[in-house]
Scaffold this motif. Structure first.
Motif, PDB file in Angstrom:
ATOM      1  N   LYS A 270       0.830  -1.201   0.000  1.00 47.85           N
ATOM      2  CA  LYS A 270       0.000   0.000   0.000  1.00 47.85           C
ATOM      3  C   LYS A 270       0.870   1.258   0.000  1.00 47.85           C
ATOM      4  CE  LYS A 270      -3.831  -2.435   0.572  1.00 47.85           C
ATOM      5  NZ  LYS A 270      -4.919  -2.484  -0.403  1.00 47.85           N
ATOM      6  N   ALA A 271       0.694   2.085  -1.006  1.00 49.62           N
ATOM      7  CA  ALA A 271       1.483   3.325  -1.119  1.00 49.62           C
ATOM      8  C   ALA A 271       1.308   4.253   0.078  1.00 49.62           C
ATOM      9  CB  ALA A 271       1.133   4.054  -2.415  1.00 49.62           C
ATOM     10  N   PRO A 272       0.094   4.408   0.650  1.00 46.49           N
ATOM     11  CA  PRO A 272      -0.055   5.297   1.811  1.00 46.49           C
ATOM     12  C   PRO A 272       0.781   4.871   3.012  1.00 46.49           C
ATOM     13  CG  PRO A 272      -2.201   4.852   0.832  1.00 46.49           C
ATOM     14  CD  PRO A 272      -1.232   3.932   0.167  1.00 46.49           C
TER      15      PRO A 272
ATOM     16  N   TRP B 279       3.778   3.432   2.878  1.00 43.48           N
ATOM     17  CA  TRP B 279       5.140   3.899   2.604  1.00 43.48           C
ATOM     18  C   TRP B 279       5.240   5.419   2.710  1.00 43.48           C
ATOM     19  CZ3 TRP B 279       9.263   1.181   2.969  1.00 43.48           C
ATOM     20  CH2 TRP B 279       9.222  -0.192   2.716  1.00 43.48           C
ATOM     21  N   ALA B 280       4.182   6.109   2.301  1.00 41.84           N
ATOM     22  CA  ALA B 280       4.199   7.575   2.362  1.00 41.84           C
ATOM     23  C   ALA B 280       4.337   8.059   3.799  1.00 41.84           C
ATOM     24  CB  ALA B 280       2.932   8.141   1.730  1.00 41.84           C
TER      25      ALA B 280
ATOM     26  N   ALA C 256       6.702  13.019  -0.411  1.00 44.34           N
ATOM     27  CA  ALA C 256       6.169  11.649  -0.426  1.00 44.34           C
ATOM     28  C   ALA C 256       4.757  11.609   0.163  1.00 44.34           C
ATOM     29  CB  ALA C 256       7.098  10.717   0.343  1.00 44.34           C
TER      30      ALA C 256
ATOM     31  N   VAL D  63       2.050  13.385  -2.125  1.00 40.11           N
ATOM     32  CA  VAL D  63       1.718  12.658  -3.352  1.00 40.11           C
ATOM     33  C   VAL D  63       0.946  11.370  -3.052  1.00 40.11           C
ATOM     34  CG1 VAL D  63       2.671  11.456  -5.360  1.00 40.11           C
ATOM     35  CG2 VAL D  63       3.672  13.628  -4.619  1.00 40.11           C
ATOM     36  N   PHE D  64       1.380  10.612  -2.052  1.00 38.00           N
ATOM     37  CA  PHE D  64       0.827   9.269  -1.839  1.00 38.00           C
ATOM     38  C   PHE D  64       0.017   9.115  -0.552  1.00 38.00           C
ATOM     39  CE2 PHE D  64       4.749   8.644  -4.359  1.00 38.00           C
ATOM     40  CZ  PHE D  64       4.186   8.081  -5.496  1.00 38.00           C
TER      41      PHE D  64
ATOM     42  N   GLU E  77      -2.808   8.983   2.289  1.00 38.56           N
ATOM     43  CA  GLU E  77      -4.249   8.767   2.350  1.00 38.56           C
ATOM     44  C   GLU E  77      -4.658   8.610   3.809  1.00 38.56           C
ATOM     45  OE1 GLU E  77      -6.386   8.959   0.002  1.00 38.56           O
ATOM     46  OE2 GLU E  77      -5.088   8.973  -1.781  1.00 38.56           O
TER      47      GLU E  77
END
Length: 417
Positions: free
Chosen positions: A219-221, A223-224, A398, A401-402, A404
């Motif tokens: 999940k990108a969030p 890592w963000a 970061a 952009v990503f 949530e």
């Protein structure tokens, strides 16, 4: 509700004392360097060694807290770091390898304090409703500024009057008093006992409750928020470690109680205001992620601008203003990424917070040591504040952009969490 308010106050005091113990060495850095004849690189080794230990217990501390309760982990670790702080100046008299001893002591201090914030994240994610998390976390988080303020003011006076040893005694004894009061008045005898089998259950990760790392970290969030957290943590550690030395060397006639107190005094109301503003805007109908990102822009972006200004001024008054603005605005992180991990995965918030803080501690080691190396080789503090701004910018981008705020632990893959 009355019990909730009492716990909030006690956790605020606990965070305050955590930072009192943590900042003893930065406040005494110049005195210790003079007493033990250390140069900047050696001071950087001692200051950065804390973060080597700090990064090792974040994940396990968060996991155990998720399993057996964050309050138990908090009190165990506080008891240990309180005793260590009191014993440190006593043990310096029985060894001649002072650099090795102080480095080891700071490493152990990092190990003991590494469990605190993951345990706190776990405790709050389980006990506090979403609409109140930002203000509660911001209130408890003001303890970091309040603690730095207390040790900066009282510590500076004790340092001038009685020597660096008294700063350690002051911090350690207050921590032990807090542990005693919390155990006596807030926890029952039954709650204080942790059976061995219960503790082992916390240490293990049974198959049916394993965190699905592979799916979660796709999940990108996630890592963000981790990247943003490690960036802000490392830059905060850098400022916390080196600001006292910056003021002492750049403005040698200035009083320690001024530059060790004013920035952290400003940070207390800004932290409370950020939490109140965040929860108020969310309750008014604004999207949670929009508010989280707005808070992070202030906490990482605007604070970095003032850090850059700090490296360009030769006026003590302006330096105090810039340092106060930078440190104060960083507290907006409490209402940004610090609670975002609870938005994303409240079922394993302590463990995930530990992952992010582990990265922050590792990068903190690099940044704190690199700052000392830059000062020693360039003779300029500007490079240090440029470093702070650059690292903050990476984390902020970061997250913008990503980032949530939707839960990612409620899919079918996460039913066992």
């Amino acid at each position: 509700r009355p019990e909730s308010r009492v716990w909030t106050v006690m956790l605020l005091l606990g965070t305050c004392l955590l930072y009192c113990a943590r900042v003893t060495v930065p406040v005494c850095a110049v005195a210790l360097s003079t007493h033990f004849d250390w140069d900047k690189k050696q001071s950087g080794i001692v200051l950065s060694s804390f973060f080597w230990g700090y990064c090792l217990t974040q994940i396990i501390g968060g996991h155990i807290s998720d399993q057996i309760g964050g309050e138990k982990v908090l009190l165990l670790s506080a008891s240990a770091w309180g005793f260590l702080t009191v014993l440190t100046p006593l043990l310096t008299h029985v060894t001649s390898a002072h650099l090795v001893f102080m480095t080891s002591s700071r490493f152990l201090m990092g190990l003991l304090q590494g469990v605190y914030f993951p345990s706190l994240a776990s405790l709050l994610s389980q006990k506090v409703r979403e609409s109140e998390r930002a203000f509660t976390y911001s209130t408890v988080g003001t303890g970091s500024q309040f603690g730095t303020l207390v040790i900066g003011g009282a510590g500076s006076l004790l340092l001038d009057w009685y020597g660096w040893e008294s700063v350690f005694y002051f911090s350690g004894l207050l921590t032990l008093l807090w542990v005693y009061c919390t155990c006596k008045y807030l926890l029952s005898e039954k709650e204080l006992i942790i059976p061995v089998d219960y503790l082992m259950r916390g240490l293990s990760i049974p198959k049916q409750t394993k965190v699905p790392w592979k799916q979660l970290f796709k999940k990108a969030p996630i890592w963000a928020v981790i990247i943003a957290q490690l960036s802000t943590a490392s830059t905060f550690f850098t400022l916390l470690s080196w600001l006292p030395t910056f003021f002492k060397e750049t403005f040698p006639e200035s009083k320690g109680w001024v530059f060790n107190v004013v920035p952290w005094l400003v940070a207390i109301p800004t932290s409370l205001f950020s939490g109140f503003l965040s929860d108020h805007l969310i309750n008014q109908g604004y999207k949670t992620i929009t508010i989280r990102k707005f808070m992070q822009v202030i906490g990482s972006g605007v604070s970095s601008i003032f850090a850059l200004c700090l490296g360009q001024t030769s006026s003590f008054c302006k330096a105090i203003v810039f340092a106060s603005a930078s440190v104060g605005l960083q507290t907006f992180n409490h209402s940004g990424i610090s609670v975002n991990v609870q938005d994303l995965a409240p079922s394993c918030a302590g463990l995930l917070f530990g992952v992010g803080n582990t990265g922050g501690a590792l990068l903190g080691v690099v940044c704190v040591y690199l700052a000392g190396h830059l000062i020693e080789t360039t003779g300029s503090w500007t490079s240090v504040f440029n470093l702070v701004a650059a690292v903050n910018s990476v984390g902020l981008c970061a997250f913008l952009v990503f980032g949530e705020a939707q839960r990612v632990d409620t899919d079918s893959a996460y039913v066992d969490l």
